[in-house]
Design a protein around this motif. Structure first.
Motif, PDB file in Angstrom:
ATOM      1  N   ASN A  68       0.901  -1.190   0.063  1.00  0.00           N
ATOM      2  CA  ASN A  68       0.029  -0.052  -0.063  1.00  0.00           C
ATOM      3  C   ASN A  68       0.836   1.296   0.002  1.00  0.00           C
ATOM      4  OD1 ASN A  68      -3.273  -0.452   0.421  1.00  0.00           O
ATOM      5  ND2 ASN A  68      -2.089  -2.202   1.381  1.00  0.00           N
ATOM      6  N   VAL A  69       0.286   2.334   0.453  1.00  0.00           N
ATOM      7  CA  VAL A  69       1.261   3.641   0.447  1.00  0.00           C
ATOM      8  C   VAL A  69       1.062   4.114   1.933  1.00  0.00           C
ATOM      9  CG1 VAL A  69       1.272   4.129  -1.957  1.00  0.00           C
ATOM     10  CG2 VAL A  69      -0.897   4.920  -0.291  1.00  0.00           C
ATOM     11  N   ILE A  70       0.908   3.372   3.095  1.00  0.00           N
ATOM     12  CA  ILE A  70       0.716   3.806   4.310  1.00  0.00           C
ATOM     13  C   ILE A  70       2.103   4.548   4.743  1.00  0.00           C
ATOM     14  CG2 ILE A  70       0.360   2.910   6.600  1.00  0.00           C
ATOM     15  CD1 ILE A  70      -0.766   0.547   5.451  1.00  0.00           C
ATOM     16  N   SER A  71       1.818   5.590   5.324  1.00  0.00           N
ATOM     17  CA  SER A  71       2.903   6.668   5.860  1.00  0.00           C
ATOM     18  C   SER A  71       2.766   6.959   7.108  1.00  0.00           C
ATOM     19  CB  SER A  71       3.169   7.756   4.975  1.00  0.00           C
ATOM     20  OG  SER A  71       1.829   8.551   4.940  1.00  0.00           O
ATOM     21  N   GLU A  72       1.591   6.582   7.839  1.00  0.00           N
ATOM     22  CA  GLU A  72       1.287   6.800   9.187  1.00  0.00           C
ATOM     23  C   GLU A  72       0.369   5.901   9.777  1.00  0.00           C
ATOM     24  OE1 GLU A  72      -0.760  10.820  11.371  1.00  0.00           O
ATOM     25  OE2 GLU A  72      -0.558  10.798   9.385  1.00  0.00           O
ATOM     26  N   ILE A  73       0.756   5.745  11.030  1.00  0.00           N
ATOM     27  CA  ILE A  73      -0.106   4.372  11.871  1.00  0.00           C
ATOM     28  C   ILE A  73      -0.174   5.407  13.185  1.00  0.00           C
ATOM     29  CG2 ILE A  73      -0.338   2.308  12.905  1.00  0.00           C
ATOM     30  CD1 ILE A  73       1.500   1.195  10.806  1.00  0.00           C
ATOM     31  N   ASP A  74      -1.522   5.606  13.693  1.00  0.00           N
ATOM     32  CA  ASP A  74      -1.757   6.156  15.007  1.00  0.00           C
ATOM     33  C   ASP A  74      -1.361   5.365  15.957  1.00  0.00           C
ATOM     34  OD1 ASP A  74      -3.014   8.527  13.753  1.00  0.00           O
ATOM     35  OD2 ASP A  74      -4.967   7.970  13.996  1.00  0.00           O
ATOM     36  N   ASP A  75      -1.092   5.998  17.180  1.00  0.00           N
ATOM     37  CA  ASP A  75      -0.522   5.455  18.269  1.00  0.00           C
ATOM     38  C   ASP A  75      -1.683   4.358  18.824  1.00  0.00           C
ATOM     39  OD1 ASP A  75       2.347   6.031  18.422  1.00  0.00           O
ATOM     40  OD2 ASP A  75       1.795   7.724  19.444  1.00  0.00           O
ATOM     41  N   GLY A  76      -1.365   3.416  19.057  1.00  0.00           N
ATOM     42  CA  GLY A  76      -2.809   2.381  19.666  1.00  0.00           C
ATOM     43  C   GLY A  76      -3.740   1.830  18.451  1.00  0.00           C
ATOM     44  N   ALA A  77      -3.229   1.806  17.281  1.00  0.00           N
ATOM     45  CA  ALA A  77      -3.929   1.291  16.225  1.00  0.00           C
ATOM     46  C   ALA A  77      -4.161  -0.167  16.344  1.00  0.00           C
ATOM     47  CB  ALA A  77      -3.412   1.838  14.944  1.00  0.00           C
ATOM     48  N   PHE A  78      -3.148  -0.958  16.954  1.00  0.00           N
ATOM     49  CA  PHE A  78      -3.182  -2.274  17.074  1.00  0.00           C
ATOM     50  C   PHE A  78      -3.261  -2.791  18.708  1.00  0.00           C
ATOM     51  CE2 PHE A  78      -0.207  -1.725  13.519  1.00  0.00           C
ATOM     52  CZ  PHE A  78      -1.237  -2.037  12.462  1.00  0.00           C
ATOM     53  N   SER A  79      -3.501  -1.823  19.399  1.00  0.00           N
ATOM     54  CA  SER A  79      -3.755  -1.918  20.981  1.00  0.00           C
ATOM     55  C   SER A  79      -4.594  -2.891  21.437  1.00  0.00           C
ATOM     56  CB  SER A  79      -3.737  -0.669  21.396  1.00  0.00           C
ATOM     57  OG  SER A  79      -5.001   0.064  21.436  1.00  0.00           O
ATOM     58  N   LYS A  80      -5.949  -3.126  20.591  1.00  0.00           N
ATOM     59  CA  LYS A  80      -7.060  -3.990  21.226  1.00  0.00           C
ATOM     60  C   LYS A  80      -6.777  -5.239  20.395  1.00  0.00           C
ATOM     61  CE  LYS A  80     -10.325  -0.018  21.882  1.00  0.00           C
ATOM     62  NZ  LYS A  80     -11.592   0.524  21.424  1.00  0.00           N
ATOM     63  N   LEU A  81      -6.032  -5.465  19.638  1.00  0.00           N
ATOM     64  CA  LEU A  81      -5.736  -6.705  18.911  1.00  0.00           C
ATOM     65  C   LEU A  81      -5.086  -7.897  19.566  1.00  0.00           C
ATOM     66  CD1 LEU A  81      -5.280  -5.495  15.215  1.00  0.00           C
ATOM     67  CD2 LEU A  81      -7.493  -5.846  16.540  1.00  0.00           C
ATOM     68  N   THR A  82      -5.367  -8.189  20.628  1.00  0.00           N
ATOM     69  CA  THR A  82      -4.814  -9.114  21.506  1.00  0.00           C
ATOM     70  C   THR A  82      -4.272 -10.380  20.992  1.00  0.00           C
ATOM     71  OG1 THR A  82      -6.798  -9.689  22.791  1.00  0.00           O
ATOM     72  CG2 THR A  82      -5.635  -7.804  23.677  1.00  0.00           C
ATOM     73  N   LEU A  83      -5.266 -10.856  19.926  1.00  0.00           N
ATOM     74  CA  LEU A  83      -4.982 -12.304  19.324  1.00  0.00           C
ATOM     75  C   LEU A  83      -4.051 -12.223  18.029  1.00  0.00           C
ATOM     76  CD1 LEU A  83      -8.902 -13.460  19.644  1.00  0.00           C
ATOM     77  CD2 LEU A  83      -6.894 -13.755  21.150  1.00  0.00           C
ATOM     78  N   LEU A  84      -3.929 -10.826  17.709  1.00  0.00           N
ATOM     79  CA  LEU A  84      -2.909 -10.727  16.331  1.00  0.00           C
ATOM     80  C   LEU A  84      -1.656 -11.553  16.558  1.00  0.00           C
ATOM     81  CD1 LEU A  84      -3.562  -9.343  13.697  1.00  0.00           C
ATOM     82  CD2 LEU A  84      -2.050  -7.601  14.511  1.00  0.00           C
ATOM     83  N   GLU A  85      -1.293 -12.513  15.679  1.00  0.00           N
ATOM     84  CA  GLU A  85      -0.053 -13.140  15.504  1.00  0.00           C
ATOM     85  C   GLU A  85       0.723 -12.761  14.392  1.00  0.00           C
ATOM     86  OE1 GLU A  85      -1.261 -17.108  15.654  1.00  0.00           O
ATOM     87  OE2 GLU A  85      -2.013 -17.197  17.704  1.00  0.00           O
ATOM     88  N   GLU A  86       0.206 -12.215  13.226  1.00  0.00           N
ATOM     89  CA  GLU A  86       1.085 -12.135  12.208  1.00  0.00           C
ATOM     90  C   GLU A  86       0.616 -10.653  11.630  1.00  0.00           C
ATOM     91  OE1 GLU A  86       1.202 -15.239   9.280  1.00  0.00           O
ATOM     92  OE2 GLU A  86       0.765 -16.746  10.763  1.00  0.00           O
ATOM     93  N   LEU A  87       1.657  -9.683  11.465  1.00  0.00           N
ATOM     94  CA  LEU A  87       1.327  -8.442  10.825  1.00  0.00           C
ATOM     95  C   LEU A  87       2.286  -8.102   9.679  1.00  0.00           C
ATOM     96  CD1 LEU A  87      -0.068  -5.837  10.773  1.00  0.00           C
ATOM     97  CD2 LEU A  87       1.480  -5.073  12.605  1.00  0.00           C
ATOM     98  N   SER A  88       2.077  -8.041   8.543  1.00  0.00           N
ATOM     99  CA  SER A  88       2.670  -7.469   7.295  1.00  0.00           C
ATOM    100  C   SER A  88       2.385  -6.037   6.950  1.00  0.00           C
ATOM    101  CB  SER A  88       2.676  -8.427   6.247  1.00  0.00           C
ATOM    102  OG  SER A  88       3.414  -7.911   5.169  1.00  0.00           O
ATOM    103  N   LEU A  89       3.304  -5.111   7.087  1.00  0.00           N
ATOM    104  CA  LEU A  89       3.298  -3.799   6.714  1.00  0.00           C
ATOM    105  C   LEU A  89       4.629  -3.423   5.670  1.00  0.00           C
ATOM    106  CD1 LEU A  89       2.972  -2.055   9.952  1.00  0.00           C
ATOM    107  CD2 LEU A  89       1.222  -2.667   8.405  1.00  0.00           C
ATOM    108  N   ALA A  90       5.041  -4.469   4.909  1.00  0.00           N
ATOM    109  CA  ALA A  90       5.823  -4.517   3.948  1.00  0.00           C
ATOM    110  C   ALA A  90       5.636  -3.545   2.686  1.00  0.00           C
ATOM    111  CB  ALA A  90       6.313  -6.038   3.496  1.00  0.00           C
TER     112      ALA A  90
END
Length: 274
Positions: free
Chosen positions: A130-152
């Protein structure tokens, strides 16, 4: 009166056309998909979406606010939104209980703190290309089950706080410098096994959790390492047995200048030694 009559007839025609265009769709059966099925299904769905968008434009003047499961494929807890047309510029509203999101190769620019707030069931998010240049603080804070994250393959210059349960994190091919990666960015990720930070602009190796098995740091601007980068200067008996693959090729650092930095490892990093 004549104009009103024409408008009514046009509305009736559009309704009938939409009903013909959007007849019953073949059901997707998880676990029995032939090769290329998702790709072909997406092409068929996008052709329908373009027709729906045209019809919506005629009626309301705006065809961009379409339901996620018309733009994407929703299948048994997975949402596939790859190369969506018209361009997807923000994270789509996900159905509840979504576990896997694949939103690769779109035009998403930012991840807001509430984009995933109501989808706490997510286990995997892939936002590659994508063209992501900004991610807010706490954007993933509620995702307690998240195991895999790709921002490549995005445009990130700094990393947000990451969920503690991650086992795989990919931020290859961004614009990350050391100042954009906090010293404790990975410290609490005690289950992290795969860490990909290649093709960035890092000047130093960040803190690497004990659990990491595969570490990719190739093609950065790393100029040196020290005893504490991978080992422990205060413990000559320390062994780092879990780390089985380290890539540091494509960096300015000459690894042979730091022989004491790898004594605790069972494999030497791939990289420049002379």
């Amino acid at each position: 009166m004549k104009a009103l009559l024409i408008t009514c007839l046009l509305a009736l025609w559009l309704t009938a056309a939409s009903a013909r265009t959007f007849g019953p769709e073949p059901r997707l059966r998880p676990g029995s998909l032939p090769n290329g099925y998702i790709s072909e299904y997406l092409k068929s769905r996008r052709a329908r979406v373009r027709r729906l968008s045209f019809t919506s434009d005629l009626v309301s003047g705006n065809g961009s606010n379409l339901p996620t499961c018309l733009l994407c494929v929703c299948l048994s807890g997975s949402v596939y939104c790859e190369e969506v047309s018209p361009d997807m510029t923000s994270v789509p509203l996900l159905p509840k209980e979504t576990a896997y999101l694949y939103a690769r190769f779109n035009k998403i620019k930012k991840i807001g703190k509430n984009d995933f707030g109501d989808t706490v069931t997510l286990k995997r998010i892939d936002l590659t290309g994508n063209v992501i240049s900004e991610i807010d603080d706490g954007a993933f804070s509620k995702l307690t089950l998240l195991e895999e994250l790709s921002l490549a393959e995005n445009r990130l210059v700094k990393l947000p706080a990451l969920p503690a349960k991650l086992t795989s994190f990919n931020a290859n091919s961004n614009l990350l410098k050391t100042k954009g990666v906090k010293a404790n960015a990975f410290k609490k990720l005690t289950g992290l096994a795969n860490l990909y930070l290649a093709n960035n602009q890092l000047e130093a190796v960040p803190f690497i959790p004990e659990s990491v098995r595969i570490l990719h740091l190739q093609d950065n601007n790393i100029t040196e390492v020290n005893v504490d980068t991978f080992c422990k200067s205060d413990n000559s008996y320390y062994l780092r047995l879990s780390l089985s693959e380290v890539r540091m090729d494509g960096n300015p650092v000459v690894l042979s200048k730091y022989p004491d930095s790898f004594t605790c490892m069972k494999v030497l990093p791939v990289g420049r030694y002379r």
